[in-house]
Motif scaffolding. Structure first.
Motif, PDB file in Angstrom:
ATOM      1  N   ILE A   1       1.112  -1.222  -0.211  1.00 52.87           N
ATOM      2  CA  ILE A   1       0.576  -0.027   0.056  1.00 52.87           C
ATOM      3  C   ILE A   1       0.725   1.313   0.007  1.00 52.87           C
ATOM      4  O   ILE A   1       0.664   2.260  -0.675  1.00 52.87           O
ATOM      5  CB  ILE A   1      -0.995   0.035   0.894  1.00 52.87           C
ATOM      6  N   ARG A   2       2.250   1.121   0.808  1.00 48.60           N
ATOM      7  CA  ARG A   2       2.538   2.267   0.379  1.00 48.60           C
ATOM      8  C   ARG A   2       3.493   2.365  -1.130  1.00 48.60           C
ATOM      9  O   ARG A   2       3.508   4.117  -1.414  1.00 48.60           O
ATOM     10  CB  ARG A   2       3.539   1.866   1.600  1.00 48.60           C
ATOM     11  N   ALA A   3       4.407   1.462  -1.348  1.00 43.26           N
ATOM     12  CA  ALA A   3       4.680   1.881  -2.636  1.00 43.26           C
ATOM     13  C   ALA A   3       3.340   1.825  -3.997  1.00 43.26           C
ATOM     14  O   ALA A   3       3.200   3.010  -4.706  1.00 43.26           O
ATOM     15  CB  ALA A   3       4.638  -0.028  -3.386  1.00 43.26           C
ATOM     16  N   ALA A   4       1.944   1.692  -3.614  1.00 41.84           N
ATOM     17  CA  ALA A   4       1.390   2.278  -4.381  1.00 41.84           C
ATOM     18  C   ALA A   4       0.456   3.910  -4.170  1.00 41.84           C
ATOM     19  O   ALA A   4       0.403   4.152  -4.981  1.00 41.84           O
ATOM     20  CB  ALA A   4       0.209   1.059  -4.227  1.00 41.84           C
ATOM     21  N   SER A   5       0.829   4.284  -3.564  1.00 37.46           N
ATOM     22  CA  SER A   5       0.765   5.331  -2.566  1.00 37.46           C
ATOM     23  C   SER A   5       1.446   6.231  -3.497  1.00 37.46           C
ATOM     24  O   SER A   5       1.216   7.693  -3.959  1.00 37.46           O
ATOM     25  CB  SER A   5       0.720   5.699  -1.221  1.00 37.46           C
ATOM     26  N   THR A   6       2.943   5.715  -3.541  1.00 36.71           N
ATOM     27  CA  THR A   6       4.479   6.813  -3.752  1.00 36.71           C
ATOM     28  C   THR A   6       3.849   6.492  -5.495  1.00 36.71           C
ATOM     29  O   THR A   6       3.871   7.803  -6.284  1.00 36.71           O
ATOM     30  CB  THR A   6       4.961   5.375  -3.540  1.00 36.71           C
ATOM     31  N   GLY A   7       3.475   5.188  -5.691  1.00 33.93           N
ATOM     32  CA  GLY A   7       3.052   5.213  -7.562  1.00 33.93           C
ATOM     33  C   GLY A   7       1.622   6.921  -7.903  1.00 33.93           C
ATOM     34  O   GLY A   7       2.236   7.237  -8.090  1.00 33.93           O
ATOM     35  N   LEU A   8       0.957   6.732  -6.613  1.00 30.34           N
ATOM     36  CA  LEU A   8      -0.014   7.462  -7.345  1.00 30.34           C
ATOM     37  C   LEU A   8       0.479   9.028  -7.071  1.00 30.34           C
ATOM     38  O   LEU A   8      -0.202   9.769  -7.617  1.00 30.34           O
ATOM     39  CB  LEU A   8      -0.919   7.107  -5.757  1.00 30.34           C
TER      40      LEU A   8
ATOM     41  N   ARG B   1       5.843   4.812 -11.687  1.00 30.35           N
ATOM     42  CA  ARG B   1       5.307   4.164 -12.551  1.00 30.35           C
ATOM     43  C   ARG B   1       6.357   2.648 -12.291  1.00 30.35           C
ATOM     44  O   ARG B   1       5.719   2.123 -12.279  1.00 30.35           O
ATOM     45  CB  ARG B   1       5.782   3.990 -14.086  1.00 30.35           C
ATOM     46  N   ALA B   2       7.878   3.285 -12.017  1.00 35.47           N
ATOM     47  CA  ALA B   2       8.195   2.150 -10.866  1.00 35.47           C
ATOM     48  C   ALA B   2       7.631   1.457 -10.417  1.00 35.47           C
ATOM     49  O   ALA B   2       7.314   0.155 -10.047  1.00 35.47           O
ATOM     50  CB  ALA B   2      10.175   2.468 -11.035  1.00 35.47           C
TER      51      ALA B   2
ATOM     52  N   VAL C   1      -2.508  -3.558  -5.159  1.00 36.90           N
ATOM     53  CA  VAL C   1      -2.435  -4.009  -7.217  1.00 36.90           C
ATOM     54  C   VAL C   1      -3.393  -2.773  -7.746  1.00 36.90           C
ATOM     55  O   VAL C   1      -3.210  -2.648  -8.715  1.00 36.90           O
ATOM     56  CB  VAL C   1      -2.994  -4.721  -7.170  1.00 36.90           C
ATOM     57  N   HIS C   2      -4.585  -2.896  -7.435  1.00 33.73           N
ATOM     58  CA  HIS C   2      -5.548  -1.796  -8.286  1.00 33.73           C
ATOM     59  C   HIS C   2      -5.470  -0.482  -8.359  1.00 33.73           C
ATOM     60  O   HIS C   2      -5.393  -0.138  -8.757  1.00 33.73           O
ATOM     61  CB  HIS C   2      -6.806  -2.069  -7.551  1.00 33.73           C
ATOM     62  N   ILE C   3      -5.123  -0.617  -7.134  1.00 30.09           N
ATOM     63  CA  ILE C   3      -4.208   1.334  -6.843  1.00 30.09           C
ATOM     64  C   ILE C   3      -3.490   1.182  -8.061  1.00 30.09           C
ATOM     65  O   ILE C   3      -3.296   2.721  -8.392  1.00 30.09           O
ATOM     66  CB  ILE C   3      -4.044   1.683  -5.448  1.00 30.09           C
TER      67      ILE C   3
ATOM     68  N   VAL D   1      -7.261  15.348   0.727  1.00 31.12           N
ATOM     69  CA  VAL D   1      -8.143  13.788   1.170  1.00 31.12           C
ATOM     70  C   VAL D   1      -7.606  12.730   0.981  1.00 31.12           C
ATOM     71  O   VAL D   1      -7.625  11.678   1.367  1.00 31.12           O
ATOM     72  CB  VAL D   1      -8.812  14.064   0.977  1.00 31.12           C
ATOM     73  N   LEU D   2      -7.140  12.637  -0.309  1.00 34.94           N
ATOM     74  CA  LEU D   2      -6.230  11.479  -0.831  1.00 34.94           C
ATOM     75  C   LEU D   2      -4.862  10.563  -0.115  1.00 34.94           C
ATOM     76  O   LEU D   2      -4.886   9.932   0.289  1.00 34.94           O
ATOM     77  CB  LEU D   2      -6.001  11.111  -2.325  1.00 34.94           C
ATOM     78  N   THR D   3      -4.250  12.193   0.893  1.00 36.84           N
ATOM     79  CA  THR D   3      -3.032  11.676   1.105  1.00 36.84           C
ATOM     80  C   THR D   3      -3.833  11.247   2.562  1.00 36.84           C
ATOM     81  O   THR D   3      -3.593  10.294   2.816  1.00 36.84           O
ATOM     82  CB  THR D   3      -2.504  13.456   2.089  1.00 36.84           C
TER      83      THR D   3
END
Length: 214
Positions: A28-35, A40-41, A99-101, A121-123
């Motif tokens: 979830i942390r990596a997905a948030s970083t991507g977001l 992309r990586a 993964v969905h994120i 709010v997303l943060t």
């Protein structure tokens, strides 16, 4: 199977769940970083890493029959086995939601998914989800009922943030329907991630007490 070997397998089962919990938190942390960083990586790493959680869940499920068949389990052992199956399923699903994120990020890359009005709010959602993930790992390690029940309050924070996000999206959102759909989905994924973490806490309470209290 000797009792000592049986106990070793139970300890190993607990260890696998702890590994899954850490992997779900990292996802979830990596997905948030991507977001937020349009990274992309980081998003691709989340997608690749999901195979680890799937494999660990399979490992848990493969261990259960031997534990039940080759040793006469006591009541506490049976609770651990039952909880392990449910916890593994929730942790694997937490990985899926990360993964969905990540896939939303990859679908829109190199365009950001989060326009500036929604960053706050997303943060909140991302930070709360990561905190809940860490608490889940702690609860699995300590089996502390107070910490487990605290997760329900953290989940309320996620629900409130998601409600604010949805209110923003239906109130003259200026970035179009596609953006609104993306953000609504991402908010939902964070919210469901937190729900599954709370489910893990419920199972820990049941494991310790034999009663669902959360």
């Amino acid at each position: 199977m000797s009792r000592s070997s049986h106990d070793e397998q139970l300890d190993r089962l607990t260890g696998v769940l702890a590994t899954m919990s850490r992997a779900a938190a990292a996802a979830i942390r990596a997905a948030s970083t991507g977001l937020f960083d349009v990274d992309r990586a980081a998003a691709e790493a989340v997608v690749r890493g999901d195979a680890v959680l799937n494999r660990l869940r399979d490992d848990v499920e493969a261990t259960i029959p031997e534990l039940l068949v080759r040793q006469q389990p006591v009541a506490s052992d049976l609770r651990l086995v039952l909880c392990a199956i449910r916890i593994a399923a929730d942790l694997e699903r937490m990985g899926d939601l990360a993964v969905h994120i990540a896939k939303v990020v990859l679908m829109r890359h190199p365009v950001t998914v989060v326009p500036s009005p929604a960053v706050g709010v997303l943060t909140e959602l991302a930070v709360a989800a990561a905190r809940i993930a860490d608490k889940t790992s702690l609860v699995l390690a300590t089996r502390d009922q107070v910490d487990a029940m605290q997760l329900g309050l953290d989940d309320d924070e996620v629900d409130a943030a998601q409600a604010r996000l949805l209110a923003m999206l239906v109130s003259s959102w200026p970035y179009g329907i596609e953006s609104a759909i993306d953000l609504a989905l991402v908010g939902r994924y964070y919210e469901r991630y937190a729900d599954h973490a709370v489910n893990v806490a419920r199972q820990v309470v049941y494991l310790v007490t034999g009663t669902i209290r959360l």
